[in-house]
Design an enzyme around this catalytic site. Sequence first.
Site, mmCIF file in Angstrom:
data_model
loop_
_atom_site.group_PDB
_atom_site.id
_atom_site.type_symbol
_atom_site.label_atom_id
_atom_site.label_comp_id
_atom_site.label_asym_id
_atom_site.label_seq_id
_atom_site.Cartn_x
_atom_site.Cartn_y
_atom_site.Cartn_z
ATOM 1 N N PHE A 1 -0.061 -4.638 -1.433
ATOM 2 C CA PHE A 1 1.756 -5.086 -0.309
ATOM 3 C C PHE A 1 2.332 -4.069 0.126
ATOM 4 O O PHE A 1 2.506 -3.430 -0.327
ATOM 5 C CB PHE A 1 2.610 -6.408 -0.495
ATOM 6 C CG PHE A 1 2.168 -7.894 -0.478
ATOM 7 C CD1 PHE A 1 0.688 -7.572 -0.596
ATOM 8 C CD2 PHE A 1 2.756 -8.830 -2.165
ATOM 9 C CE1 PHE A 1 -0.330 -9.654 -0.527
ATOM 10 C CE2 PHE A 1 2.167 -9.961 -1.858
ATOM 11 C CZ PHE A 1 0.842 -10.248 -1.312
ATOM 12 N N THR B 1 2.671 -8.654 4.259
ATOM 13 C CA THR B 1 1.722 -9.187 2.875
ATOM 14 C C THR B 1 0.754 -8.764 3.816
ATOM 15 O O THR B 1 -0.989 -9.212 2.477
ATOM 16 C CB THR B 1 1.773 -10.661 2.468
ATOM 17 O OG1 THR B 1 2.313 -11.029 3.534
ATOM 18 C CG2 THR B 1 3.186 -10.227 1.633
ATOM 19 N N THR C 1 -9.969 -13.057 -2.302
ATOM 20 C CA THR C 1 -9.093 -13.723 -0.559
ATOM 21 C C THR C 1 -9.989 -13.675 0.457
ATOM 22 O O THR C 1 -10.071 -12.546 0.866
ATOM 23 C CB THR C 1 -7.591 -12.779 -0.395
ATOM 24 O OG1 THR C 1 -7.880 -11.488 -0.529
ATOM 25 C CG2 THR C 1 -6.790 -13.127 -1.752
ATOM 26 N N PRO C 2 -9.728 -14.862 1.072
ATOM 27 C CA PRO C 2 -10.937 -14.692 2.525
ATOM 28 C C PRO C 2 -10.338 -13.536 3.429
ATOM 29 O O PRO C 2 -11.603 -13.232 3.997
ATOM 30 C CB PRO C 2 -10.456 -15.796 3.160
ATOM 31 C CG PRO C 2 -9.935 -16.739 1.997
ATOM 32 C CD PRO C 2 -8.898 -16.258 0.943
ATOM 33 N N LYS D 1 -12.859 -7.096 -9.553
ATOM 34 C CA LYS D 1 -12.355 -8.710 -9.693
ATOM 35 C C LYS D 1 -12.507 -9.439 -10.152
ATOM 36 O O LYS D 1 -12.274 -10.868 -11.104
ATOM 37 C CB LYS D 1 -10.714 -8.089 -8.865
ATOM 38 C CG LYS D 1 -10.268 -6.729 -8.638
ATOM 39 C CD LYS D 1 -9.073 -7.211 -7.025
ATOM 40 C CE LYS D 1 -8.293 -5.551 -7.320
ATOM 41 N NZ LYS D 1 -8.862 -4.167 -7.072
ATOM 42 N N CYS E 1 0.041 -3.406 -5.163
ATOM 43 C CA CYS E 1 -1.565 -3.179 -5.799
ATOM 44 C C CYS E 1 -2.362 -1.896 -5.823
ATOM 45 O O CYS E 1 -3.065 -1.296 -6.219
ATOM 46 C CB CYS E 1 -2.185 -4.157 -5.522
ATOM 47 S SG CYS E 1 -2.028 -6.403 -5.772
ATOM 48 N N GLU F 1 -11.764 -5.265 4.366
ATOM 49 C CA GLU F 1 -11.933 -3.809 3.755
ATOM 50 C C GLU F 1 -13.317 -3.721 4.457
ATOM 51 O O GLU F 1 -13.974 -2.815 4.234
ATOM 52 C CB GLU F 1 -12.321 -4.176 2.498
ATOM 53 C CG GLU F 1 -12.148 -3.086 1.561
ATOM 54 C CD GLU F 1 -12.010 -2.830 -0.406
ATOM 55 O OE1 GLU F 1 -11.801 -2.186 -0.553
ATOM 56 O OE2 GLU F 1 -11.773 -4.122 -0.490
ATOM 57 N N HIS G 1 -11.528 -2.211 -3.719
ATOM 58 C CA HIS G 1 -10.569 -3.147 -3.771
ATOM 59 C C HIS G 1 -10.179 -4.998 -3.908
ATOM 60 O O HIS G 1 -10.551 -5.384 -5.101
ATOM 61 C CB HIS G 1 -8.998 -2.952 -2.344
ATOM 62 C CG HIS G 1 -7.857 -3.591 -3.043
ATOM 63 N ND1 HIS G 1 -7.437 -2.939 -4.654
ATOM 64 C CD2 HIS G 1 -6.915 -4.868 -2.277
ATOM 65 C CE1 HIS G 1 -6.328 -3.878 -4.275
ATOM 66 N NE2 HIS G 1 -6.203 -4.621 -3.605
ATOM 67 N N HIS H 1 -6.763 -10.101 -10.997
ATOM 68 C CA HIS H 1 -6.186 -8.398 -10.704
ATOM 69 C C HIS H 1 -4.810 -8.631 -11.066
ATOM 70 O O HIS H 1 -3.940 -9.466 -11.629
ATOM 71 C CB HIS H 1 -5.966 -9.411 -8.806
ATOM 72 C CG HIS H 1 -5.573 -8.135 -8.175
ATOM 73 N ND1 HIS H 1 -4.747 -6.980 -8.601
ATOM 74 C CD2 HIS H 1 -5.193 -8.518 -6.647
ATOM 75 C CE1 HIS H 1 -4.651 -6.185 -7.282
ATOM 76 N NE2 HIS H 1 -4.526 -6.875 -6.284
#
Length: 407
Positions: A395, A269, A306-307, A331, A162, A313, A302, A336
């Site tokens: 990833f 990941t 996601t939790p 996003k 990504c 970040e 970014h 995404h």
Amino acid sequence: MSEREAAVTGIGMVTPAGIGREATWEGLCAGVGLARGDADLAGLPVDFSCQVPGFDGPALLGKRLTWRNDRFIQLALVAAREAVEDAGLDTAAWDGTRVAVVIGSGSIGGDQWPKEYRNLAEGRVGAISPTALVRSLPNMAAGEVSTDLRALGPCLTASTACASGATAIGLARDLLRTGVCDIAVAGGTDCARLPMASATFDRMQALSQRRHDPAGASRPFDADRDGFVLGEAAAVLILERPQHARARGARVRGRLCGYGASSDGYHPTRPDPEGAGARRALLAALADARADRCEVHHVNAHGTSTPLNDRVEALMLGNVFRTPPPVTSLKGAIGHSLGAAGAVDAATTVLSLERQLIPPTANLDRLDEAIDLDVVTKKPRSHRMEGALSNAFGFGGQNAVLFFRTA
């Protein structure tokens, strides 16, 4: 303008917010989620995505280019053509040997593979398309853009998950610094809304499960976020050596001044829980630009929704900046787009600096209490800016950060 920098003279975009740079900007500034049910994902646990509206390959590119290329390549071609036009360049007149192409993609294409695997499984080898392989190779986005534009310099592909689009733009700037080219066509492209992508990301528990509310599913930094939404997009920047841009009297939209990259070295990941790798990339971008932290007036995050990733970040930004500057994540609106996301974010960061306006983060209704950031939400924010960061993480612990300044 320093010769260490790259002039951004053109921008092309194809996103779920619209086809074209201006349509995308207007869609992002509307601040609404654009996910909807996706017929290509029907029957899967997650059957919605963010799709480019009204994309007509034959009308935009002609039947032959559309026939021989998967969708992620088609998106790149449209974005690249717009970027070149925006830069006021004439591909028939330029010295193609001095033009590089660097395109990032986080995955291989796959539009036709289900059909071809069925042919193989049923013993109909003669029915397999001769274009099945070449149309889906990750390097073919750069290859087809190079051919379409007659750009005959270095032609490279960046694949850092990504972070691919941001990595490609950073590498293109490095090529300009070495002097091997005067112009670089750089960006990212991906079509993530494929059945296998949806199924595998769902199995990883990475996707939002809001089937009852697709438009509200992608919600970066929100307390109720539960995963990201698959999307598709392409964004391309025209970067030029400052001397070359000056010589032809080019309009400069912004300056790419710094690029930093790093690896977490932590997990395939999951990000480093302290955000150490992302922090190194961010500080490297500032060091490359010879910039202080106080010169960062905005961060295009970014922000995947996601939790874990959003929290890491935010922690990283809080550790770098005593008071983090205004932050946004695109996003929430457009989902995404994996390998394209970093390029879309970079292009939007340049436009934000040029227009002194930050698009809002869609669907942020209640900020996570663990996130101490000034996130722009609900409507665009007018903000005085001279420098801004664009973050991209992927990833494999891949991190890429770009630092832009106003023209």
